[in-house]
Design a protein around this motif. Structure first.
Motif, PDB file in Angstrom:
ATOM      1  N   UNK A 309      38.545   5.691  12.479  1.00 46.28           N
ATOM      2  CA  UNK A 309      37.214   6.521  13.157  1.00 46.28           C
ATOM      3  C   UNK A 309      36.323   5.695  13.884  1.00 46.28           C
ATOM      4  N   UNK A 310      35.243   6.042  14.350  1.00 41.12           N
ATOM      5  CA  UNK A 310      34.302   5.514  14.935  1.00 41.12           C
ATOM      6  C   UNK A 310      33.167   5.830  13.787  1.00 41.12           C
ATOM      7  N   UNK A 311      32.291   4.737  13.280  1.00 43.37           N
ATOM      8  CA  UNK A 311      31.568   5.020  12.165  1.00 43.37           C
ATOM      9  C   UNK A 311      29.819   4.998  13.062  1.00 43.37           C
ATOM     10  N   UNK A 312      29.092   6.091  12.949  1.00 47.37           N
ATOM     11  CA  UNK A 312      27.885   6.116  13.301  1.00 47.37           C
ATOM     12  C   UNK A 312      27.012   6.849  12.376  1.00 47.37           C
ATOM     13  N   UNK A 313      26.221   6.035  11.798  1.00 50.20           N
ATOM     14  CA  UNK A 313      25.434   6.358  10.583  1.00 50.20           C
ATOM     15  C   UNK A 313      23.864   6.009  10.617  1.00 50.20           C
ATOM     16  N   UNK A 314      23.209   6.483   9.812  1.00 53.36           N
ATOM     17  CA  UNK A 314      21.760   6.265   9.350  1.00 53.36           C
ATOM     18  C   UNK A 314      21.449   6.209   7.990  1.00 53.36           C
ATOM     19  N   UNK A 315      21.727   5.124   7.301  1.00 53.58           N
ATOM     20  CA  UNK A 315      21.663   4.804   5.964  1.00 53.58           C
ATOM     21  C   UNK A 315      20.343   5.039   5.405  1.00 53.58           C
ATOM     22  N   UNK A 316      19.948   5.207   4.242  1.00 57.48           N
ATOM     23  CA  UNK A 316      18.408   5.413   3.941  1.00 57.48           C
ATOM     24  C   UNK A 316      18.151   3.866   3.853  1.00 57.48           C
ATOM     25  N   UNK A 317      16.715   3.920   4.144  1.00 58.16           N
ATOM     26  CA  UNK A 317      16.046   2.283   4.062  1.00 58.16           C
ATOM     27  C   UNK A 317      14.951   2.451   3.374  1.00 58.16           C
ATOM     28  N   UNK A 318      14.820   3.494   2.467  1.00 56.08           N
ATOM     29  CA  UNK A 318      13.408   3.221   1.527  1.00 56.08           C
ATOM     30  C   UNK A 318      12.144   3.639   2.060  1.00 56.08           C
ATOM     31  N   UNK A 319      12.106   4.179   3.434  1.00 51.88           N
ATOM     32  CA  UNK A 319      10.880   4.158   3.997  1.00 51.88           C
ATOM     33  C   UNK A 319      10.397   5.744   3.376  1.00 51.88           C
ATOM     34  N   UNK A 320      11.102   6.766   3.574  1.00 54.06           N
ATOM     35  CA  UNK A 320      10.834   8.050   3.495  1.00 54.06           C
ATOM     36  C   UNK A 320      11.398   8.649   2.051  1.00 54.06           C
ATOM     37  N   UNK A 321      12.478   7.957   1.720  1.00 57.77           N
ATOM     38  CA  UNK A 321      13.201   8.571   0.498  1.00 57.77           C
ATOM     39  C   UNK A 321      13.468   7.220  -0.337  1.00 57.77           C
TER      40      UNK A 321
END
Length: 516
Positions: A309-321
């Motif tokens: 598959x193609x991976x498209x993602x927005x992992x958490x980066x500690x700014x809001x969560x």
């Protein structure tokens, strides 16, 4: 034919222009966070209903010079408002101001309201009322220094509010941004798609809509133009019921998240969108779950690579969560991609350079994007076995020719601010003509002071994109100073109090103060 304006996020303008081209619009011109075009009433309806990367569609009705409040009042009062309103209808005024003369956008909105009300009082003895929540007519005035444009807002509620989202998580991804990232990747349903940090499922749902050719407006409850006096209901119903662009989707979309609450929300959103056949949402911890399923028995390496598959993602980066060991998570992302995703392609949206450094892989493309008010980067990773020099010796490359050209043209946000709009090709106010320029539209990024007021269209998760001050993602070339992420104190490295003590010793020569 009339001039129309489609507003969008910074960085998505070329995608919006391409959408308008495919839709059949004419005289398409790219500006800053907007694209101007011309079209008839049908084009206006289709733009609202079909565009995935547009936030709202505006129809300019008057341009004028605004050197004082009286200029605004007289110019607005000169419009024949009986063409758009009656004493029994309601209206609302939205204002965006970048001017030394006008220090508060609400003041400009009040002058517009007063001009309209006074015209009706003088002609009829009564006046239409203002309604913020559900007006019959929405107006938008934009002032950049002395250049003002008054426009009708044909969309009403921001177009990112598709209508399928039942609930949301703490830091949701804007639907317009999600659709733009998917389109930027070139994915249109030709393989499976995986989002291992799916949250409320925005990437998954927008991907399914793209793969199946479903218009994003199919879930909307209504548009502002439906209340206009010249609204053509038969024409709009024909557009709404046109499913000729829809197609079958032969692959599948997978979403994962380690938060059971987020998974439940994502599943409900997928069900509301009617896409349960195309999307599977599972509870899975990225650190513990295999990235890919076990290959089928007898499957060759070529077949396995083709099935990736193609991976498209927005992992958490500690700014809001708050996420424990955020750098460790990104290190795991890089390790898992390298070990388990050879031959694949991953697109990752994140904020901190420290996070990208932990991935430990060389990206083939970097694109600065705003996620709300956060100045993020979208990076593309092409995965391969072995070392980079071995990969290149075998004829492999990380970047295509188009990606090399795109990276060569990419300008860090800080460079855009410093050079000024006069040097920016195509820079203009949101509403300027084709060949006119103004630094008003740049002021959003160029101001030396923090921008404390922002218009309704530029806010984030309650319907709006939000502007912000740009950040330098780094200058190119050997020996160049690299500014931006690396120059500020790292969020995750060290004790803040200890850093302050070190700074005191360095600048003032003082001793450590360990007292509370």
């Amino acid at each position: 034919m009339t001039e129309l304006i489609a507003k969008t996020f910074q960085g998505l303008e070329p995608l919006l222009a391409q959408e308008l081209t495919e839709l059949g619009a004419s005289d398409i011109q790219i500006g800053r966070r907007m694209v101007t075009f011309t079209g008839d009433k049908e084009m206006l309806y289709r733009a609202n209903f079909c565009l995935r990367t547009a936030i709202r569609i505006l129809k300019p009705i008057k341009r004028f010079k605004a050197r004082s409040a009286d200029d605004v009042y007289e110019a607005v009062k000169a419009v024949d408002w009986s063409e758009y309103l009656s004493p029994q209808t309601t209206f609302a005024v939205d204002s965006v101001v970048f001017s030394n003369e006008f220090r508060h956008s609400k003041f400009v909105a009040y002058k517009v309201k007063d001009a309209i009300a006074d015209q009706f009082r003088e002609r009829t003895g009564t006046r239409p009322n203002v309604s913020i929540s559900n007006p019959d007519l929405r107006l938008h005035i934009h002032i950049a220094e002395y250049d003002a444009t008054l426009a009708l807002d044909s969309s009403g509620e921001s177009l990112h509010r598709r209508g399928y989202r039942q609930e949301t998580v703490a830091a949701p991804l804007n639907e317009v941004l999600a659709a733009g990232i998917i389109m930027m990747s070139g994915w249109h349903g030709q393989c499976d798609l995986l989002d291992p940090f799916c949250g409320s499922g925005t990437f998954c749902i927008e991907a399914a809509l793209i793969a199946r050719g479903i218009a994003p407006g199919v879930f909307r409850q209504g548009y502002a133009f439906e209340k206009w006096p010249d609204f053509d209901r038969e024409l709009f119903e024909r557009i709404y019921n046109d499913d000729s662009a829809e197609r079958e989707f032969e692959h599948h979309i997978y979403g994962r998240d380690n938060d059971p609450k987020a998974v439940g929300i994502a599943r409900r959103n997928v069900k509301a969108a009617g896409l349960t056949k195309d999307i599977t949402i599972d509870i899975a911890d990225f650190r513990e779950t295999p990235l890919l399923p076990v290959p089928a028995a007898g499957e060759t390496e070529v077949e396995q690579a083709q099935a990736l598959p193609i991976i498209i993602t927005n992992p958490p980066y500690g700014e809001r969560i708050s996420t424990p060991d955020i750098l460790g998570l990104y290190k795991t992302i890089g390790q898992r991609l390298k070990r388990e995703f050879s031959g694949g392609e991953a697109w990752i949206l994140s904020l901190h350079e420290e996070c990208f450094e932990q991935i430990g892989l060389r990206p083939s493309l970097k694109t600065p994007l705003y996620n709300g008010s956060l100045e993020c980067e979208l990076r593309k990773y092409v995965l391969f076995d072995g070392r980079l020099d071995e990969h290149r010796a075998a004829g492999g490359e990380l970047k295509s020719d188009s990606e090399r050209r795109q990276m060569a043209k990419r300008k860090p946000f800080k460079q855009r601010r410093e050079r000024g709009a006069g040097d920016d090709e195509g820079a203009r106010t949101h509403f300027r003509g084709r060949n006119e320029r103004s630094f008003g539209s740049e002021r959003h990024f160029d101001s030396d002071k923090p921008r404390r007021r922002f218009d309704r269209d530029e806010r984030d998760f309650d319907g709006r994109e939000r502007g912000g001050r740009g950040r330098d993602f780094g200058k190119k070339g050997k020996g160049a100073d690299r500014k931006g992420f690396g120059d500020r104190p790292k969020r995750f490295a060290g004790d803040d109090r200890r850093a302050r003590q070190e700074a005191r010793r360095r600048f003032f020569g003082g001793e450590d103060d360990n007292k509370d």
